[in-house]
Scaffold this motif. Structure first.
Motif, short mmCIF file in Angstrom:
data_model
loop_
_atom_site.label_atom_id
_atom_site.label_comp_id
_atom_site.label_asym_id
_atom_site.label_seq_id
_atom_site.Cartn_x
_atom_site.Cartn_y
_atom_site.Cartn_z
N LEU A 7 -11.04 1.66 -4.61
CA LEU A 7 -10.87 1.55 -2.21
C LEU A 7 -11.33 1.70 -2.49
N THR A 8 -12.02 2.51 -2.28
CA THR A 8 -13.77 3.87 -1.86
C THR A 8 -14.86 2.54 -2.11
N ALA A 9 -14.80 2.10 -2.53
CA ALA A 9 -16.18 0.91 -2.66
C ALA A 9 -15.88 0.03 -1.69
N SER A 10 -14.53 -0.52 -2.53
CA SER A 10 -14.15 -1.91 -1.73
C SER A 10 -14.36 -1.73 -0.14
N VAL A 11 -14.19 -0.82 0.64
CA VAL A 11 -13.77 0.09 1.85
C VAL A 11 -15.36 -0.15 2.29
N LYS A 12 -16.54 -0.07 1.73
CA LYS A 12 -18.30 0.45 2.01
C LYS A 12 -18.24 -0.68 1.70
N LYS A 13 -17.91 -1.43 0.99
CA LYS A 13 -18.40 -3.03 1.26
C LYS A 13 -18.40 -3.93 1.94
N LYS A 14 -17.06 -3.46 3.81
CA LYS A 14 -16.41 -3.95 4.46
C LYS A 14 -17.19 -4.03 5.38
N LYS A 15 -17.81 -5.12 6.15
CA LYS A 15 -18.44 -5.58 7.36
C LYS A 15 -17.44 -4.84 8.91
N VAL A 16 -18.27 -4.28 9.61
CA VAL A 16 -17.75 -3.62 11.06
C VAL A 16 -18.60 -3.81 12.45
N LEU A 17 -18.24 -4.63 12.86
CA LEU A 17 -18.99 -4.54 14.10
C LEU A 17 -18.31 -4.08 14.87
N ILE A 18 -19.50 -3.40 15.71
CA ILE A 18 -19.09 -2.28 16.64
C ILE A 18 -19.34 -2.92 18.76
N VAL A 19 -19.60 -2.32 18.81
CA VAL A 19 -19.32 -3.27 20.06
C VAL A 19 -19.27 -2.03 21.53
N GLU A 20 -20.21 -1.80 21.73
CA GLU A 20 -19.72 -0.41 23.03
C GLU A 20 -21.25 -0.50 24.38
N ASP A 60 -14.96 -7.60 9.41
CA ASP A 60 -13.66 -7.36 8.73
C ASP A 60 -13.11 -7.08 9.76
N LEU A 61 -13.86 -6.38 10.56
CA LEU A 61 -12.97 -5.22 11.65
C LEU A 61 -14.15 -5.37 12.98
N ILE A 62 -13.40 -5.02 13.88
CA ILE A 62 -14.34 -4.67 15.16
C ILE A 62 -13.68 -3.66 16.31
N LEU A 63 -15.01 -2.97 16.22
CA LEU A 63 -14.54 -1.37 16.96
C LEU A 63 -15.16 -1.75 18.41
#
Length: 160
Positions: A7-20, A60-63
């Motif tokens: 799970l940790t390895a798969s989370v590391k590969k996730k793409k996160v877009l930060i918009v601030e 995978d996630l937009i913050l």
């Protein structure tokens, strides 16, 4: 390798877009997520650029914050991206707007979670990691809002 390490390895590969909009908050978000092992970050300050990037990069996630550096705010970004049937990512709104009406507007726009400023970096990281570890399906997450570590509003998230 254990299941947790997978799970940790798969989370590391996730793409996160930060918009601030605020540089200091962008830096804090980047450092917090990097310290949590999230390596694939895209960082922007404008809503329209974030929309184009999200459609191209499929994070995978937009913050996102609410007050962004152009005419598209975080609510608009959330609403527009969630209307796209081809977007299956998670949207987490981070805002200083703590009124119940603001939180309801964010969740109604389609946010999967709404965290209020000031926020605990640990709380933010825990929320992001738990959301990224969940399997992606067409089912929506329960929408939650958190203020200073306490869940203050929870409702089923209804897709628009």
């Amino acid at each position: 390798m254990t299941h947790e390490n997978d799970l940790t390895a798969s989370v590391k590969k996730k793409k996160v877009l930060i918009v601030e909009r605020e540089t200091e908050i962008r830096d804090l978000l980047r450092i917090t997520l990097e310290c949590g092992g999230i390596e694939n970050l895209i960082i922007l300050s404008r809503g329209q650029a974030a929309m184009r990037t999200a459609l191209r990069e499929r994070p995978d996630l937009i913050l996102t914050g609410v007050d962004l550096s152009d005419e598209m705010d975080g609510f608009d970004l959330t609403r527009e991206i969630k209307l796209r049937k081809d977007f299956r990512g998670i949207v987490l709104i981070l805002s200083a707007n703590t009124q119940k009406r603001d939180i309801e507007n964010g969740l109604a726009a389609g946010a999967d979670a709404y965290l209020t400023k000031p926020f605990s970096p640990n709380e933010l990281l825990e929320t992001v990691l738990s959301m990224l570890k969940r399997p992606h399906t067409n089912a929506m997450f329960p929408a939650i809002s958190m203020h200073r570590g306490e869940t203050i509003h929870e409702q089923p998230n209804i897709s628009v």
